[in-house]
Write a protein that holds these residues in place. Structure first.
Motif, short mmCIF file in Angstrom:
data_model
loop_
_atom_site.label_atom_id
_atom_site.label_comp_id
_atom_site.label_asym_id
_atom_site.label_seq_id
_atom_site.Cartn_x
_atom_site.Cartn_y
_atom_site.Cartn_z
N UNK A 197 5.13 1.01 0.31
CA UNK A 197 5.99 -0.01 -0.30
C UNK A 197 5.50 -1.43 -0.04
N UNK A 198 5.98 -2.35 -0.85
CA UNK A 198 5.70 -3.77 -0.67
C UNK A 198 6.56 -4.33 0.46
N UNK A 199 6.21 -5.55 0.89
CA UNK A 199 7.01 -6.27 1.88
C UNK A 199 7.26 -7.68 1.34
N UNK A 200 8.45 -8.19 1.60
CA UNK A 200 8.76 -9.53 1.13
C UNK A 200 9.85 -10.19 1.95
N UNK A 201 9.89 -11.51 1.88
CA UNK A 201 10.89 -12.31 2.57
C UNK A 201 11.48 -13.30 1.59
#
Length: 412
Positions: A304-308
Protein backbone atom coordinates in the motif's frame (compact mmCIF):
# COMPACT_ATOMS: atom_id res chain seq x y z
CA UNK A 1 -34.57 17.77 -15.21
CA UNK A 2 -33.64 18.79 -11.67
CA UNK A 3 -36.94 20.64 -11.29
CA UNK A 4 -38.93 17.65 -12.56
CA UNK A 5 -37.11 15.24 -10.24
CA UNK A 6 -37.64 17.55 -7.25
CA UNK A 7 -41.36 17.80 -7.95
CA UNK A 8 -41.62 14.01 -8.25
CA UNK A 9 -39.64 13.41 -5.09
CA UNK A 10 -41.63 16.03 -3.15
CA UNK A 11 -44.92 14.51 -4.26
CA UNK A 12 -43.77 11.04 -3.21
CA UNK A 13 -42.57 12.30 0.17
CA UNK A 14 -45.82 14.20 0.73
CA UNK A 15 -47.85 11.06 0.06
CA UNK A 16 -45.60 9.08 2.40
CA UNK A 17 -45.90 11.74 5.10
CA UNK A 18 -49.69 11.66 4.93
CA UNK A 19 -49.66 7.88 5.48
CA UNK A 20 -46.93 7.90 8.12
CA UNK A 21 -48.55 10.56 10.28
CA UNK A 22 -51.61 8.39 10.81
CA UNK A 23 -49.38 5.62 12.18
CA UNK A 24 -47.86 7.88 14.88
CA UNK A 25 -44.68 8.41 12.87
CA UNK A 26 -43.64 12.03 12.57
CA UNK A 27 -42.05 12.85 9.23
CA UNK A 28 -40.22 16.04 8.32
CA UNK A 29 -39.11 17.14 4.86
CA UNK A 30 -36.16 19.52 4.63
CA UNK A 31 -33.28 20.40 2.36
CA UNK A 32 -32.07 23.27 0.23
CA UNK A 33 -31.79 24.60 -3.29
CA UNK A 34 -28.17 25.52 -4.02
CA UNK A 35 -26.67 27.18 -7.07
CA UNK A 36 -22.89 27.35 -7.54
CA UNK A 37 -20.94 29.32 -10.11
CA UNK A 38 -17.16 29.35 -10.49
CA UNK A 39 -14.17 30.11 -12.63
CA UNK A 40 -10.89 28.15 -12.60
CA UNK A 41 -7.53 29.41 -13.79
CA UNK A 42 -6.36 25.83 -14.48
CA UNK A 43 -7.94 22.48 -15.37
CA UNK A 44 -8.48 20.16 -12.41
CA UNK A 45 -9.00 16.53 -11.59
CA UNK A 46 -12.66 16.85 -10.69
CA UNK A 47 -16.15 15.35 -10.74
CA UNK A 48 -19.82 16.37 -11.10
CA UNK A 49 -19.26 18.73 -14.04
CA UNK A 50 -16.29 20.30 -12.24
CA UNK A 51 -18.23 21.11 -9.06
CA UNK A 52 -16.13 18.74 -6.93
CA UNK A 53 -12.39 19.51 -7.27
CA UNK A 54 -9.39 17.41 -6.23
CA UNK A 55 -6.04 18.52 -7.70
CA UNK A 56 -4.87 21.03 -10.34
CA UNK A 57 -3.65 18.88 -13.22
CA UNK A 58 0.02 18.26 -13.88
CA UNK A 59 1.54 20.06 -16.89
CA UNK A 60 0.99 18.53 -20.34
CA UNK A 61 2.87 20.23 -23.14
CA UNK A 62 2.12 20.48 -26.84
CA UNK A 63 4.70 20.53 -29.63
CA UNK A 64 5.27 24.28 -29.12
CA UNK A 65 5.84 23.92 -25.36
CA UNK A 66 2.45 25.26 -24.28
CA UNK A 67 0.93 23.79 -21.10
CA UNK A 68 -2.39 22.35 -22.30
CA UNK A 69 -3.79 22.25 -18.75
CA UNK A 70 -3.16 25.93 -18.11
CA UNK A 71 -6.62 26.77 -19.41
CA UNK A 72 -9.35 28.80 -17.70
CA UNK A 73 -12.79 27.18 -17.37
CA UNK A 74 -16.11 28.25 -15.92
CA UNK A 75 -19.47 26.69 -15.07
CA UNK A 76 -22.70 27.10 -13.11
CA UNK A 77 -24.80 24.28 -11.68
CA UNK A 78 -27.53 23.47 -9.15
CA UNK A 79 -26.60 19.77 -8.81
CA UNK A 80 -25.81 20.02 -5.09
CA UNK A 81 -29.48 20.77 -4.34
CA UNK A 82 -30.57 18.40 -1.58
CA UNK A 83 -33.66 16.67 -0.14
CA UNK A 84 -33.85 15.13 3.33
CA UNK A 85 -36.58 13.12 5.04
CA UNK A 86 -36.41 12.55 8.80
CA UNK A 87 -38.84 10.15 10.45
CA UNK A 88 -39.32 9.57 14.19
CA UNK A 89 -41.60 6.90 15.61
CA UNK A 90 -42.34 4.78 18.67
CA UNK A 91 -39.50 3.48 20.82
CA UNK A 92 -37.80 0.23 19.76
CA UNK A 93 -36.23 -2.00 22.42
CA UNK A 94 -36.35 0.91 24.84
CA UNK A 95 -34.54 3.23 22.43
CA UNK A 96 -35.75 6.39 20.70
CA UNK A 97 -35.93 5.58 16.99
CA UNK A 98 -35.48 7.83 13.99
CA UNK A 99 -34.55 7.32 10.36
CA UNK A 100 -32.90 9.60 7.83
CA UNK A 101 -33.08 9.45 4.03
CA UNK A 102 -31.15 12.09 2.10
CA UNK A 103 -30.56 12.57 -1.62
CA UNK A 104 -29.03 15.06 -4.03
CA UNK A 105 -28.57 15.34 -7.79
CA UNK A 106 -24.85 14.66 -8.14
CA UNK A 107 -25.20 11.00 -9.16
CA UNK A 108 -23.23 11.20 -12.42
CA UNK A 109 -21.36 13.69 -14.54
CA UNK A 110 -23.36 15.25 -17.39
CA UNK A 111 -26.68 13.97 -15.95
CA UNK A 112 -28.86 15.41 -13.16
CA UNK A 113 -29.42 12.05 -11.49
CA UNK A 114 -31.06 11.71 -8.07
CA UNK A 115 -28.51 10.00 -5.81
CA UNK A 116 -28.78 8.42 -2.38
CA UNK A 117 -26.54 10.20 0.16
CA UNK A 118 -27.77 8.88 3.51
CA UNK A 119 -30.22 6.17 4.56
CA UNK A 120 -29.88 5.04 8.15
CA UNK A 121 -31.78 4.00 11.25
CA UNK A 122 -30.69 5.47 14.59
CA UNK A 123 -31.56 3.83 17.90
CA UNK A 124 -30.66 5.99 20.90
CA UNK A 125 -30.61 4.79 24.50
CA UNK A 126 -29.63 6.85 27.56
CA UNK A 127 -25.89 6.20 27.08
CA UNK A 128 -25.50 4.67 23.63
CA UNK A 129 -26.50 4.94 19.97
CA UNK A 130 -26.71 2.32 17.22
CA UNK A 131 -26.53 3.46 13.58
CA UNK A 132 -27.43 1.00 10.82
CA UNK A 133 -27.45 1.86 7.10
CA UNK A 134 -25.64 4.37 4.91
CA UNK A 135 -23.97 7.15 6.89
CA UNK A 136 -20.79 9.19 6.98
CA UNK A 137 -17.68 7.07 7.48
CA UNK A 138 -16.11 7.40 10.98
CA UNK A 139 -12.94 8.86 9.43
CA UNK A 140 -15.05 11.72 8.03
CA UNK A 141 -16.54 12.59 11.47
CA UNK A 142 -19.89 14.05 10.34
CA UNK A 143 -20.35 16.44 13.28
CA UNK A 144 -16.95 17.99 12.55
CA UNK A 145 -16.99 18.36 8.76
CA UNK A 146 -15.17 21.52 7.60
CA UNK A 147 -17.47 24.46 6.90
CA UNK A 148 -16.63 25.32 3.32
CA UNK A 149 -18.66 26.65 0.41
CA UNK A 150 -17.00 24.17 -1.93
CA UNK A 151 -18.66 20.77 -2.27
CA UNK A 152 -15.29 19.06 -1.70
CA UNK A 153 -15.58 19.90 2.03
CA UNK A 154 -11.83 19.79 2.48
CA UNK A 155 -11.02 16.80 0.24
CA UNK A 156 -8.39 15.60 -0.61
CA UNK A 157 -6.92 16.78 2.71
CA UNK A 158 -9.51 14.92 4.74
CA UNK A 159 -11.47 11.70 4.24
CA UNK A 160 -14.73 12.10 2.31
CA UNK A 161 -16.99 9.04 2.22
CA UNK A 162 -20.46 7.80 3.03
CA UNK A 163 -20.96 4.05 3.20
CA UNK A 164 -23.10 1.15 4.49
CA UNK A 165 -22.21 0.48 8.11
CA UNK A 166 -23.15 -0.72 11.58
CA UNK A 167 -21.81 1.73 14.15
CA UNK A 168 -22.16 1.63 17.93
CA UNK A 169 -21.39 4.71 20.06
CA UNK A 170 -21.14 4.47 23.85
CA UNK A 171 -21.14 7.45 26.22
CA UNK A 172 -18.76 6.41 29.02
CA UNK A 173 -19.33 9.57 31.06
CA UNK A 174 -17.19 12.64 31.80
CA UNK A 175 -17.41 13.62 28.13
CA UNK A 176 -15.79 10.40 26.89
CA UNK A 177 -17.32 8.53 23.93
CA UNK A 178 -16.26 5.23 22.41
CA UNK A 179 -17.12 4.14 18.86
CA UNK A 180 -16.86 0.86 17.03
CA UNK A 181 -17.87 0.50 13.38
CA UNK A 182 -18.15 -2.18 10.69
CA UNK A 183 -18.07 -0.66 7.20
CA UNK A 184 -18.52 -1.72 3.58
CA UNK A 185 -18.27 0.26 0.32
CA UNK A 186 -20.97 1.71 -1.92
CA UNK A 187 -20.47 4.73 -4.14
CA UNK A 188 -17.04 5.35 -2.63
CA UNK A 189 -15.00 2.26 -3.58
CA UNK A 190 -11.35 1.25 -3.75
CA UNK A 191 -9.39 1.18 -7.00
CA UNK A 192 -7.98 -2.07 -8.40
CA UNK A 193 -7.47 -4.34 -11.42
CA UNK A 194 -11.15 -4.04 -12.41
CA UNK A 195 -11.30 -0.31 -11.84
CA UNK A 196 -13.30 1.31 -9.06
CA UNK A 197 -15.23 -1.40 -7.22
CA UNK A 198 -16.30 -2.76 -3.83
CA UNK A 199 -15.41 -6.31 -4.93
CA UNK A 200 -11.87 -6.12 -3.52
CA UNK A 201 -13.17 -5.49 0.01
CA UNK A 202 -15.92 -8.09 -0.39
CA UNK A 203 -13.44 -10.70 -1.63
CA UNK A 204 -11.30 -10.17 1.48
CA UNK A 205 -14.35 -11.10 3.65
CA UNK A 206 -13.21 -8.95 6.60
CA UNK A 207 -15.08 -5.61 6.58
CA UNK A 208 -13.49 -2.20 7.00
CA UNK A 209 -13.12 -1.73 10.79
CA UNK A 210 -12.99 1.53 12.74
CA UNK A 211 -12.47 2.39 16.41
CA UNK A 212 -12.72 5.89 17.87
CA UNK A 213 -12.33 7.54 21.27
CA UNK A 214 -13.18 11.18 21.93
CA UNK A 215 -13.50 13.49 24.91
CA UNK A 216 -15.51 16.70 25.15
CA UNK A 217 -14.58 19.39 27.67
CA UNK A 218 -16.53 22.62 27.58
CA UNK A 219 -16.92 23.64 23.94
CA UNK A 220 -13.92 21.58 22.80
CA UNK A 221 -13.57 17.99 21.64
CA UNK A 222 -10.43 15.94 20.98
CA UNK A 223 -10.47 12.51 19.39
CA UNK A 224 -8.48 9.68 17.87
CA UNK A 225 -9.69 7.24 15.17
CA UNK A 226 -8.07 4.03 13.92
CA UNK A 227 -9.07 2.45 10.61
CA UNK A 228 -8.19 -1.01 9.26
CA UNK A 229 -8.94 -2.25 5.74
CA UNK A 230 -8.04 -5.43 3.85
CA UNK A 231 -8.47 -5.87 0.09
CA UNK A 232 -8.08 -8.94 -2.11
CA UNK A 233 -7.34 -7.43 -5.54
CA UNK A 234 -7.33 -10.72 -7.49
CA UNK A 235 -8.79 -14.16 -6.87
CA UNK A 236 -6.39 -15.61 -9.46
CA UNK A 237 -3.50 -14.66 -11.72
CA UNK A 238 -2.28 -15.93 -15.07
CA UNK A 239 1.03 -17.78 -15.30
CA UNK A 240 3.39 -17.17 -18.25
CA UNK A 241 2.11 -20.40 -19.83
CA UNK A 242 -1.49 -19.13 -19.72
CA UNK A 243 -2.66 -21.28 -16.78
CA UNK A 244 -4.68 -19.80 -13.93
CA UNK A 245 -3.48 -19.95 -10.31
CA UNK A 246 -5.51 -18.94 -7.29
CA UNK A 247 -4.27 -15.81 -5.48
CA UNK A 248 -5.10 -15.59 -1.77
CA UNK A 249 -2.83 -12.59 -1.17
CA UNK A 250 -4.37 -9.44 0.28
CA UNK A 251 -3.21 -5.88 0.87
CA UNK A 252 -3.85 -4.49 4.35
CA UNK A 253 -3.81 -0.81 5.20
CA UNK A 254 -4.04 1.28 8.35
CA UNK A 255 -4.97 4.88 9.10
CA UNK A 256 -4.81 6.98 12.26
CA UNK A 257 -6.66 10.29 12.56
CA UNK A 258 -6.30 12.81 15.37
CA UNK A 259 -8.60 15.82 15.60
CA UNK A 260 -9.58 18.84 17.69
CA UNK A 261 -12.77 20.91 17.50
CA UNK A 262 -14.10 24.05 19.15
CA UNK A 263 -17.72 25.08 18.58
CA UNK A 264 -19.57 28.10 19.98
CA UNK A 265 -22.43 30.25 18.75
CA UNK A 266 -20.09 32.28 16.53
CA UNK A 267 -16.82 30.37 16.27
CA UNK A 268 -16.14 26.96 14.72
CA UNK A 269 -12.62 25.50 14.50
CA UNK A 270 -11.56 22.04 13.33
CA UNK A 271 -8.01 20.73 13.04
CA UNK A 272 -7.20 17.22 11.76
CA UNK A 273 -4.04 15.25 11.07
CA UNK A 274 -4.15 11.92 9.26
CA UNK A 275 -1.53 9.24 8.70
CA UNK A 276 -2.97 6.73 6.25
CA UNK A 277 -2.38 4.01 3.67
CA UNK A 278 -4.33 3.33 0.46
CA UNK A 279 -7.14 5.86 0.99
CA UNK A 280 -8.48 6.10 -2.56
CA UNK A 281 -12.09 5.34 -1.55
CA UNK A 282 -11.98 8.51 0.57
CA UNK A 283 -11.14 10.63 -2.52
CA UNK A 284 -7.57 11.05 -1.31
CA UNK A 285 -4.15 10.62 -2.88
CA UNK A 286 -2.58 7.14 -2.80
CA UNK A 287 -3.35 3.52 -3.64
CA UNK A 288 -1.41 0.28 -3.87
CA UNK A 289 0.65 -1.69 -6.37
CA UNK A 290 2.07 -5.09 -7.17
CA UNK A 291 5.30 -5.56 -5.22
CA UNK A 292 6.22 -9.08 -6.37
CA UNK A 293 5.18 -11.62 -9.04
CA UNK A 294 5.90 -15.33 -8.79
CA UNK A 295 7.82 -16.16 -12.00
CA UNK A 296 6.20 -19.61 -12.30
CA UNK A 297 2.56 -19.08 -11.26
CA UNK A 298 2.22 -15.33 -11.90
CA UNK A 299 0.68 -14.91 -8.42
CA UNK A 300 1.02 -11.31 -7.23
CA UNK A 301 1.79 -9.68 -3.88
CA UNK A 302 0.92 -6.09 -3.03
CA UNK A 303 2.08 -3.05 -1.08
CA UNK A 304 0.00 0.00 0.00
CA UNK A 305 0.86 3.68 -0.32
CA UNK A 306 1.64 5.94 2.63
CA UNK A 307 0.50 9.52 3.07
CA UNK A 308 0.09 12.35 5.56
CA UNK A 309 -2.43 15.18 5.54
CA UNK A 310 -3.29 18.20 7.69
CA UNK A 311 -6.51 20.22 7.55
CA UNK A 312 -7.42 23.36 9.52
CA UNK A 313 -10.78 25.07 9.01
CA UNK A 314 -12.54 27.91 10.85
CA UNK A 315 -15.69 29.97 10.58
CA UNK A 316 -16.62 33.04 12.62
CA UNK A 317 -19.85 35.04 12.74
CA UNK A 318 -23.60 34.59 12.36
CA UNK A 319 -25.19 37.02 9.89
CA UNK A 320 -21.82 37.86 8.38
CA UNK A 321 -19.35 34.96 8.50
CA UNK A 322 -15.72 34.84 7.56
CA UNK A 323 -13.92 31.54 7.23
CA UNK A 324 -10.91 29.83 5.84
CA UNK A 325 -9.28 26.48 5.12
CA UNK A 326 -5.65 25.43 5.13
CA UNK A 327 -4.70 22.00 3.80
CA UNK A 328 -1.45 20.14 3.29
CA UNK A 329 -0.81 16.61 2.01
CA UNK A 330 2.36 14.64 1.47
CA UNK A 331 2.87 11.52 -0.65
CA UNK A 332 5.27 9.25 1.26
CA UNK A 333 5.51 6.52 -1.37
CA UNK A 334 4.78 2.82 -0.76
CA UNK A 335 5.77 0.40 1.98
CA UNK A 336 7.82 -1.61 -0.58
CA UNK A 337 9.26 -1.26 -4.06
CA UNK A 338 6.67 -1.68 -6.81
CA UNK A 339 6.92 -3.60 -10.09
CA UNK A 340 7.81 -1.25 -12.95
CA UNK A 341 4.50 -1.59 -14.79
CA UNK A 342 1.94 1.21 -14.77
CA UNK A 343 -0.86 -1.31 -15.32
CA UNK A 344 -0.02 -2.96 -11.98
CA UNK A 345 -0.36 0.21 -9.87
CA UNK A 346 -3.83 1.24 -8.72
CA UNK A 347 -4.25 4.67 -7.24
CA UNK A 348 -4.86 8.38 -7.55
CA UNK A 349 -2.27 11.12 -8.13
CA UNK A 350 0.68 8.80 -7.46
CA UNK A 351 3.09 11.26 -9.10
CA UNK A 352 1.94 14.09 -6.79
CA UNK A 353 4.63 14.76 -4.18
CA UNK A 354 2.73 17.30 -2.06
CA UNK A 355 -0.02 19.89 -2.21
CA UNK A 356 -1.09 23.00 -0.31
CA UNK A 357 -4.51 24.69 -0.20
CA UNK A 358 -5.47 28.11 1.12
CA UNK A 359 -9.16 28.98 0.82
CA UNK A 360 -10.70 32.08 2.49
CA UNK A 361 -14.47 32.62 2.37
CA UNK A 362 -17.18 35.13 3.23
CA UNK A 363 -20.89 34.38 3.72
CA UNK A 364 -23.95 36.56 4.25
CA UNK A 365 -26.94 34.87 5.92
CA UNK A 366 -30.47 36.25 6.15
CA UNK A 367 -33.17 34.00 7.59
CA UNK A 368 -33.08 30.83 5.44
CA UNK A 369 -31.07 32.46 2.64
CA UNK A 370 -27.27 32.51 2.31
CA UNK A 371 -24.94 34.02 -0.25
CA UNK A 372 -21.22 33.35 -0.17
CA UNK A 373 -17.94 33.67 -2.03
CA UNK A 374 -14.80 31.58 -1.67
CA UNK A 375 -11.35 31.70 -3.19
CA UNK A 376 -9.42 28.41 -3.36
CA UNK A 377 -5.71 28.41 -4.16
CA UNK A 378 -4.16 24.97 -4.74
CA UNK A 379 -0.42 24.57 -5.23
CA UNK A 380 0.50 21.05 -6.37
CA UNK A 381 3.99 19.61 -6.86
CA UNK A 382 4.02 17.05 -9.68
CA UNK A 383 6.98 14.86 -10.59
CA UNK A 384 7.89 11.27 -11.46
CA UNK A 385 7.13 8.31 -9.18
CA UNK A 386 10.24 6.13 -8.79
CA UNK A 387 8.80 2.66 -8.11
CA UNK A 388 12.30 1.23 -7.60
CA UNK A 389 12.53 3.63 -4.63
CA UNK A 390 9.16 2.74 -3.05
CA UNK A 391 7.28 5.11 -5.35
CA UNK A 392 8.79 8.30 -3.95
CA UNK A 393 8.30 11.27 -6.26
CA UNK A 394 11.38 12.89 -7.80
CA UNK A 395 11.92 16.09 -9.82
CA UNK A 396 8.69 17.67 -8.60
CA UNK A 397 7.67 21.06 -9.96
CA UNK A 398 4.85 23.28 -8.71
CA UNK A 399 1.73 24.36 -10.56
CA UNK A 400 -0.95 26.70 -9.20
CA UNK A 401 -4.69 26.50 -9.67
CA UNK A 402 -7.12 29.12 -8.38
CA UNK A 403 -10.91 28.86 -8.16
CA UNK A 404 -13.31 31.71 -7.40
CA UNK A 405 -16.65 30.28 -6.27
CA UNK A 406 -19.99 31.99 -5.69
CA UNK A 407 -22.74 30.06 -3.93
CA UNK A 408 -26.41 30.86 -3.30
CA UNK A 409 -28.50 28.64 -1.02
CA UNK A 410 -32.15 28.65 0.10
CA UNK A 411 -32.98 26.29 2.99
CA UNK A 412 -36.42 24.82 3.59
Amino acid sequence: MVKRLMLTATAAVSAFCATAQSDDIKVKLSGFVKADGWIDTRRNTDGVDGLFTYFPLAPEYDAAGNDLNKVATTNTTALSTRLRVTAAGPDIFGAKANAIVEADFTGTTEVSLLRLRLANLNLTWSRSTLIVGQAWHPLSIPQFLPRTLSLNTGAPFQCFSRNPQVTYIYNAGSGVKLLGSINYQSGYESLGPSGKSSIYLRNAVIPNLDFQVSKTFGRSTIGLTYDFKMLRPNVYNMAPDGKKYQNDNTVSSHAVLGYYNYTSEKLFVIAKQLFGQNLTEFLMQGGYGVSEIDPITGVQQYAPSKGTSILINFSYGTKYRIGGTFGYLSNNGFTKNIVENKDLVYGRALNLKEMIRIAPSFTYAYKNFTLGVEGELNRAYWGTADYSNKGKVANAKAVNGFRFLTSLQYNF
